[in-house]
Structure formats: C-alpha cells, structure tokens
Design an enzyme around this catalytic site. Structure first.
Site, short mmCIF file in Angstrom:
data_model
loop_
_atom_site.label_atom_id
_atom_site.label_comp_id
_atom_site.label_asym_id
_atom_site.label_seq_id
_atom_site.Cartn_x
_atom_site.Cartn_y
_atom_site.Cartn_z
N ARG A 60 0.84 -1.21 0.00
CA ARG A 60 0.00 0.00 0.00
C ARG A 60 0.87 1.26 0.00
O ARG A 60 0.50 2.30 -0.52
CB ARG A 60 -0.96 -0.01 1.21
CG ARG A 60 -1.84 1.25 1.29
CD ARG A 60 -3.10 1.03 2.14
NE ARG A 60 -2.83 0.39 3.40
CZ ARG A 60 -2.39 1.01 4.50
NH1 ARG A 60 -2.18 2.31 4.50
NH2 ARG A 60 -2.16 0.33 5.61
N TYR A 113 -15.73 14.15 -16.64
CA TYR A 113 -16.07 12.74 -16.48
C TYR A 113 -17.11 12.65 -15.35
O TYR A 113 -16.99 13.36 -14.34
CB TYR A 113 -14.79 11.97 -16.13
CG TYR A 113 -15.02 10.49 -16.01
CD1 TYR A 113 -15.21 9.72 -17.14
CD2 TYR A 113 -15.04 9.88 -14.77
CE1 TYR A 113 -15.43 8.35 -17.04
CE2 TYR A 113 -15.26 8.52 -14.65
CZ TYR A 113 -15.45 7.77 -15.79
OH TYR A 113 -15.66 6.43 -15.68
N ASP A 185 -6.92 16.63 -16.05
CA ASP A 185 -7.16 15.23 -16.43
C ASP A 185 -6.82 15.12 -17.92
O ASP A 185 -7.50 15.68 -18.77
CB ASP A 185 -8.64 14.90 -16.15
CG ASP A 185 -9.00 13.44 -16.48
OD1 ASP A 185 -8.29 12.83 -17.31
OD2 ASP A 185 -9.99 12.94 -15.91
N LYS A 210 -7.42 3.72 -19.73
CA LYS A 210 -7.75 4.07 -21.12
C LYS A 210 -6.50 3.92 -22.01
O LYS A 210 -5.99 2.83 -22.13
CB LYS A 210 -8.36 5.47 -21.15
CG LYS A 210 -9.40 5.73 -20.04
CD LYS A 210 -10.67 4.92 -20.22
CE LYS A 210 -11.59 4.96 -18.99
NZ LYS A 210 -12.00 6.27 -18.54
#
Ligand SMILES: *Cc1c(COP(=O)(O)O)cnc(C)c1O
Length: 398
Positions: A60, A113, A185, A210
């Site tokens: 993590r 988005y 973004d 993507k």
C-alpha cells in the site's frame, strides 16, 4: 530515470525510462507480487518504515513495479515524479482530497467525467468546500470565478460529450499568478498528444485504464507531479487506500511499451474517420478536436499534437434509429471506456437514460442521436466500411 539523456524521443523512453540495475538477467522486469517486504536488520527496517514512498516496505506504501511504471509516466508528462493509484477516480479523488480543506473554494468545469463531476457537485460541498462550476471554453469565466480562498482548479480537456477544450496555458497563467493549484485530467489526449505540465499545469492525472494501459484489461490511475506534491499526495493515498495491484501495474507497464505506436495509429485513423463522417449524409455533426469545424480548432492546434481516439457524432435520426446503428456495427464493440486496441462505441443518451430524463439529458448536452466512438487499431478502411454499412442499415432514407 535518465534525466541525463534528454535526446531520447518518447517512443524510446517508454522502453527505457524504468531501467534500473537489477541482479536478475531477465529482459522483462519481474512482478513483485508481495504485499510486504523483508528487512535484513533493525536498521533497515527502521529505514523502510520511515522513508516516505519506500518501494519495498508494504505494497500500500509502494512496490517496485509501481516505482518502474511511475518513472515511465513522469518522464512522459515531464514531471519530477508520479504516483500510481487503483483507478483514474482514485487519482482524482486522492489529489483533490490531499490539497483541499473546509473553507476552501475550488473551480471545476461544466463538462467532466461523470464521477469527477459528482466529486465536485456532491462530495466536496458535504465537507465544507465551496465549488464553482464554470464553462471551460471561456477562460474569462474561469478568471471571474476565482476568489481569495480559491485553492484548486480542476481541468479536463478534451471533455465529454462534445470534446470541448480548455485553454491550459491561459488557465495555468491565471492560477500561477494567484498561487492556485491546477490539476488537469489528460486521459482523452494522452501525454503523447498533449503535455499539460509543459503548458504550466501543476498536476496531471490520468485514467490509465484508457490509452496508457491501452488493452481494456486493467483499471489504474496516475498522478504526475513534483516530489514535494508527491509526499503530500502519498500520505493521503495510503490513508484512502486506492492501491494498484502489482499485477495491474505490470500490465500497465507492458501496455506502455507500445503507447507511441498505438497513439500514432489511433490519431491517424480517428482523424481520417472524423473527416469521412463529416461527409456522410446520415451524419448531422462531428466533434473531433483536429477537425477544421471544431469551434476551438486553433486552440487544438496550439495545445495538441494529435486528436486522440474519441470522435463524438450526431446522426440525422432519433433515439431508436441511433440505437439500431450502434447495434448494427460489427467492429466497434458496444461498450463504455476508450483508448484501447479494440474500437468501442456508446449511444451516449442510452447510457444515462436510467438516471436522467430527456430534459436533463438535453441540459447535459447529450441529445438522443449522439454516439461516442473510441477508435482502436483495426484497419481504418475496415472501420469505415463497418460504419457505412451500419449507417445505411439504420438510416435507409438518407
Ligand atoms: C475513465 C475516466 C476517468 C475515470 O477513470 P477510472 O480508471 O475508470 O477510474 C476519469 N477521467 C476520464 C476523462 C475518464 O475517461
């Protein structure tokens, strides 16, 4: 990272920026599929536990595969470093929550988005953050929205559904002068088509699900930023816990190796198809940044090297026939997402029909005859034939 060799092109850096001396002879880097890492002695344990962003302590907190992928992505975006997350939304929410607190004001765009829009519309106000939603094509409106307590401006360009652009260098200049953090973004463009940081944007985020991953087989996100920002982000990241699995990080690295050739081909195919669609009698309107008909074409030419995979277009028909067109396609798969090797298409209004009525859809700029095509690596002539066949089937009267 090879900071000492700036002559390399992105194509080369995609393959070599993560080179690290390794005692393993394998050409392809290993996957460190381990949640935790062994210390040799107490002194090393103390170092692992206390050094921020240690790549071999607890996954993590960091992982060697994350470190490799981050080196490649930071190199591409031209930032000092990068932090990987489990998804694009993990990158966006971690970034915003790391830098914003109650009493701050933030600016976001009218088109984001959908989950990013929810973060700004619904989540931040619950925590005492003031939010202004501004038309992104209008830099003056962004300037007018700024307040003494504005902390962050969230940008996304090109943005759904009409591929509207934001002038990144103009907004960066506004923000810099006032000490406001800018976040962009860059998912729709990819760092090969657009480099927000080079235009003055502070932090660049991606849904690596993507174009960066590029194969529709993983979910990942990345935050490209300075080392100082990365320490702040990392502390929030290990608290929120949107951790990328080492397997998906490794798949992302594998996908990145071919990013330059994929984007080059996708740019060329998408522009050719956008130009062809504009000439189709069944097509009412085509939205693609590098088309001369795009309302911000000059800006697109200034800040983008290629248009990316997404073409949005409206058909000369209603909701039902648009649905028939999408269903009639053989090559473009009827599925959400974008930027992968397979072409994908969605009937935008059908996607939101469950949550929005026709008036709400119209207000959101999503007419019933709108489709979004993500161009993949099929031969562009085959894609064109498939589109032509489906158009003729669904709109025979044209
Ligand atoms: C898909 C997408 C996201 C969210 O990414 P996930 O990896 O699905 O969390 C954010 N921004 C844009 C522009 C996207 O296309």
């Amino acid at each position: 990272m090879h900071d000492d060799d700036p002559r390399w092109h992105p194509d080369t850096r995609l393959l070599h920026d993560d080179a690290a001396p390794d005692d393993d002879a394998a050409v392809v880097p290993p996957i460190h599929y381990s949640a935790t890492f062994r210390a040799r002695d107490a002194a090393e344990f103390a170092e692992m536990a206390n050094q921020p962003r240690h790549a071999r302590y607890y996954t993590r907190y960091g992982n060697p595969v994350h470190e490799r992928v981050a080196a490649v992505l930071a190199g591409l975006e031209g930032t000092e470093t990068a932090l990987l997350t489990a998804s694009g939304m993990g990158a966006i929410s971690t970034t915003v929550l790391a830098f914003v607190q109650a009493g701050d004001h933030v600016v976001a765009q009218t088109r984001h988005y959908m989950s990013t829009a929810k973060l700004f519309d619904e989540v931040l106000p619950r925590f005492g953050v003031q939010v202004s939603i501004v038309e992104q094509a209008d830099t003056d409106a962004i300037a007018a929205a700024l307040r003494p307590n504005t902390r962050l401006i969230m940008l996304e360009t090109p943005a759904n559904p009409t591929l509207v652009l934001t002038d990144l260098s103009a907004v960066a200049a506004l923000a810099r002068a006032r000490g406001i953090l800018t976040v962009a973004d860059n998912t729709f463009a990819s760092p090969l088509n657009q480099q927000p940081h080079a235009l003055g944007i502070d932090i660049v985020v991606h849904s690596a699900t993507k174009l960066l991953g590029g194969h529709h087989d993983l979910t990942a996100g990345v935050i490209c930023c300075s080392r100082a920002q990365a320490e702040v982000l990392w502390r929030m990241h290990i608290t929120l816990g949107a951790v990328l699995s080492p397997m998906d990080a490794w798949l992302l690295l594998r996908g990145l190796r071919t990013l330059a050739v994929r984007v080059e081909r996708i740019n060329a195919s998408a522009l050719a198809l956008a130009r062809w669609l504009e000439r189709c009698p069944q097509v009412e309107r085509v939205h693609y940044p590098l088309l001369e008909s795009h309302p911000q074409h000059a800006l697109a030419q200034r800040q983008m090297r290629g248009g990316g995979p997404v073409i949005a277009f409206a058909l000369r028909c209603g909701f039902e026939a648009t649905g028939r067109f999408v269903a009639a396609l053989r090559l473009a798969t009827h599925a959400v997402s974008l930027g992968g090797v397979e072409s994908l298409i969605v009937h935008t209004a059908a996607m939101w029909a469950g949550t929005m009525n026709e008036a709400q859809l119209a207000a959101a700029g999503i007419p019933p005859n709108f489709v979004r095509l993500s161009v993949g690596l099929e031969h562009p002539e085959d894609l064109q034939q498939d589109l032509a066949r489906a158009l003729a089937l669904a709109l025979p009267e044209n």
